[in-house]
Design an enzyme around this catalytic site. Structure first.
Site, PDB file in Angstrom:
ATOM      1  N   LYS A 223      51.965  65.926  45.078  1.00  0.00           N
ATOM      2  CA  LYS A 223      50.793  65.323  45.329  1.00  0.00           C
ATOM      3  C   LYS A 223      50.933  63.754  45.169  1.00  0.00           C
ATOM      4  O   LYS A 223      51.980  63.121  44.812  1.00  0.00           O
ATOM      5  CB  LYS A 223      49.756  65.419  44.364  1.00  0.00           C
TER       6      LYS A 223
ATOM      7  N   TYR B 274      52.673  31.212  38.702  1.00  0.00           N
ATOM      8  CA  TYR B 274      51.131  31.156  38.163  1.00  0.00           C
ATOM      9  C   TYR B 274      51.501  31.052  36.596  1.00  0.00           C
ATOM     10  O   TYR B 274      52.223  31.724  35.812  1.00  0.00           O
ATOM     11  CB  TYR B 274      50.478  32.523  38.278  1.00  0.00           C
TER      12      TYR B 274
END
Ligand SMILES: *Cc1c(COP(=O)(O)O)cnc(C)c1O
Length: 348
Positions: A41, A248
């Protein structure tokens, strides 16, 4: 006019077929006569469901599991003799699509069983033995499934990765009572971690997922072999003086004159933000620590000790799922399924 050439990818996942196959074979050996299936999956835990299916089918895996019907079409055509099953079962609005696809549902509610009963087709079914997630109540299972052709009757363990947890044995015993009363072609209980709980949990069929793809522990207690390795391209190199900051929040401050490589890899690609400042890259065997925050599309590494690097070169970015999990505070499952679509996935 011919279409424009596709832009070359700037980040790669190098995928190791031999490691994938060896992981599956370890599970298959550990369960002896039980059928070893594969949960693929979420696009094969982010690495590639179709590629996984083809490789494991070639070494003897006959049965694959996805979560949704939407995951079926990209897996077609199925190799001869391969069974594909959908863990979430089937709802009324999915039924037309489901009937047209070569897969069968793992029915999880009494309403789903009633819906599928009308089709006359074989099914699988899930019993909830104590996880309280999906599945038929143990007490109702025999009545709900009466007269149905159930190829595999499943249950799923909530705490398999904690072998000492009492719910493991409680679920096993609960499911054993159901399997004694409800006819089915085969019974299944174990995911990857469940296989390590021993033969009492193997029953007829097992559904390993994460352990195929490099996460979690194998039945012998070793960490699963890493299947995907990351590489990202250096877009820019810059020299930052001592005291200069990177990225950042100026989270990295150079303690020495430093060379910083900014690579095309960020949290949009699944390179988790939690790896900021704690991960590393490697260039020709030199370990280059992460410099500052991982941003959406970029990450920076201190490559001062790898002076031969040039812009356009590729950095190896270690991402073995369990190490990355402990560094980032996420699980190997989350990290793998978050791997993005901008990677070129290259199978060897
Ligand atoms: C995802 C899943 C698996 C595989 O679990 P892993 O922990 O990845 O081995 C097995 N069974 C069911 C029902 C699942 O949803």
């Amino acid at each position: 006019m011919s279409p424009p050439p596709p832009p070359p990818p700037q980040a790669r996942l190098l995928l190791d077929s031999a490691a994938l196959i060896a992981n599956w074979q370890d599970f298959a050996r550990a369960v002896g006569g039980a059928a070893c299936c594969a949960a693929i999956k979420a696009d094969g835990y982010g690495l590639g469901a179709r590629e996984t299916l083809v490789r494991l089918a070639a070494v003897g895996c006959r049965h694959f599991y996805v979560a949704h019907w939407q995951e079926v079409p990209p897996l077609l055509p199925l190799p001869d003799g391969i069974i594909l099953s959908v863990l979430h079962g089937v709802t009324a609005d999915e039924l037309p699509a489901a009937l047209a696809l070569p897969a069968r549902p793992v029915l999880v509610t009494a309403a789903q069983v009633a819906l599928w009963r009308q089709t006359g087709r074989p099914c699988e079914a899930m019993v909830d033995s104590g996880m309280n997630r999906l599945g038929l109540a143990p007490a109702e299972t025999a009545d709900v499934l009466a007269g149905m052709e159930v190829a595999v009757l499943h249950s799923h363990l909530a705490c398999a990765d904690d072998p000492a947890h009492p719910l493991n044995e409680a679920q096993r015993a609960c499911f054993a009572e159901v399997t004694a009363r409800v006819p089915a072609g085969a019974f299944a209980l174990a995911n990857s971690a469940g296989i390590a709980l021993g033969p009492a949990f193997h029953l007829d069929l097992v559904r390993p997922g994460i352990g195929l793809f490099g996460g979690g522990l194998m039945p012998d207690g070793r960490v699963s072999r890493t299947v995907g390795r990351m590489q990202a391209r250096i877009i820019q190199l810059r020299d930052v003086p001592a005291g200069g900051s990177v990225g950042y929040a100026a989270a990295f401050v150079a303690s020495r004159p430093s060379r910083i490589a900014t690579v095309a890899l960020g949290y949009a690609d699944g390179y988790a933000r939690g790896l900021s400042g704690v991960a590393w890259a490697s260039a020709a065997g030199v370990r280059c620590s992460a410099a500052g925050r991982v941003s959406m599309d970029l990450a920076a590494f201190d490559v001062t000790d790898a002076p031969a690097l040039a812009e356009g070169d590729w950095l190896d970015i270690p991402f073995d799922p369990e190490t990355a999990a402990s560094l980032s505070g996420r699980t190997s499952y989350e990290l793998l399924v978050a791997l993005g679509q901008r990677f070129e996935r290259v199978w060897a």
